[in-house]
Scaffold this motif. Sequence first.
Motif, PDB file in Angstrom:
ATOM      1  N   LEU A   1       0.826  -1.205   0.000  1.00  0.00           N
ATOM      2  CA  LEU A   1       0.000   0.000   0.000  1.00  0.00           C
ATOM      3  C   LEU A   1       0.861   1.256   0.000  1.00  0.00           C
ATOM      4  N   LYS A   2       0.463   2.224  -0.789  1.00  0.00           N
ATOM      5  CA  LYS A   2       1.133   3.521  -0.788  1.00  0.00           C
ATOM      6  C   LYS A   2       0.129   4.508  -0.191  1.00  0.00           C
ATOM      7  N   ILE A   3       0.482   4.992   0.994  1.00  0.00           N
ATOM      8  CA  ILE A   3      -0.421   5.852   1.758  1.00  0.00           C
ATOM      9  C   ILE A   3       0.205   7.229   1.916  1.00  0.00           C
ATOM     10  N   GLY A   4      -0.621   8.249   1.809  1.00  0.00           N
ATOM     11  CA  GLY A   4      -0.182   9.619   2.023  1.00  0.00           C
ATOM     12  C   GLY A   4      -1.083  10.305   3.031  1.00  0.00           C
ATOM     13  N   PHE A   5      -0.577  11.384   3.600  1.00  0.00           N
ATOM     14  CA  PHE A   5      -1.315  12.158   4.582  1.00  0.00           C
ATOM     15  C   PHE A   5      -1.162  13.634   4.258  1.00  0.00           C
ATOM     16  N   VAL A   6      -2.265  14.385   4.355  1.00  0.00           N
ATOM     17  CA  VAL A   6      -2.245  15.824   4.117  1.00  0.00           C
ATOM     18  C   VAL A   6      -2.831  16.524   5.337  1.00  0.00           C
ATOM     19  N   ASN A   7      -2.103  17.488   5.860  1.00  0.00           N
ATOM     20  CA  ASN A   7      -2.571  18.312   6.975  1.00  0.00           C
ATOM     21  C   ASN A   7      -3.320  19.502   6.374  1.00  0.00           C
ATOM     22  N   SER A   8      -4.637  19.422   6.346  1.00  0.00           N
ATOM     23  CA  SER A   8      -5.470  20.444   5.710  1.00  0.00           C
ATOM     24  C   SER A   8      -5.303  21.806   6.363  1.00  0.00           C
ATOM     25  N   GLU A   9      -5.184  21.811   7.667  1.00  0.00           N
ATOM     26  CA  GLU A   9      -5.015  23.080   8.385  1.00  0.00           C
ATOM     27  C   GLU A   9      -3.753  23.790   7.913  1.00  0.00           C
TER      28      GLU A   9
ATOM     29  N   ILE B   1      -5.045  11.741  13.142  1.00  0.00           N
ATOM     30  CA  ILE B   1      -4.613  12.092  14.493  1.00  0.00           C
ATOM     31  C   ILE B   1      -3.091  12.026  14.579  1.00  0.00           C
ATOM     32  N   HIS B   2      -2.504  10.985  14.031  1.00  0.00           N
ATOM     33  CA  HIS B   2      -1.048  10.826  14.002  1.00  0.00           C
ATOM     34  C   HIS B   2      -0.638  10.331  12.620  1.00  0.00           C
ATOM     35  N   ALA B   3       0.454  10.876  12.130  1.00  0.00           N
ATOM     36  CA  ALA B   3       1.007  10.404  10.855  1.00  0.00           C
ATOM     37  C   ALA B   3       2.507  10.670  10.863  1.00  0.00           C
TER      38      ALA B   3
END
Length: 169
Positions: A27-35, A149-151
Amino acid sequence: MIAMSLRALTLAALTALPLAGVSAQDLKIGFVNSERVVRESNLAKLAQAKLEAEFGRREKDLKDAAARLQAAGEKFEKDAPLLSEAQRTSRQRELVETERDLQRKRREFQEDAQARRNEELQVVVERANKVIKQIFEAEKFDLILQDAIHASNRVDITKRVIDALNAQK
């Protein structure tokens, strides 16, 4: 009964997982902090400047009106012992009416400013979502999360999203 059904369903899902042919490492997972995107992107900063220009004069007028009301209240307190009962009542009524009017104008200002802020924020969010989708497709992500919550920094693509937004005209 429900607990047994949930356990059976969970067991079935876990046994079917290897059949899907996808392991967690594939799996290739990404995270974006919208704030952070809304706070740091040029588009968001431009929207904030636009709002300040649009509402700055009105905000200043409200502050000036509040200062005038305060000064009138202080003058009334000083003059009250020298005024007749009718004059005192009349000036008190004027002060109360002026304060109500100011509160109404503040409320209207806050509602108008919030509505415009939401409109501008919506534009930023829509453009950011398009950029996120482009990154998702171009880099073949399986999943991109917003506001977890955490990344770990390893999956955080916020900077790439901000850079891509800033590169747009």
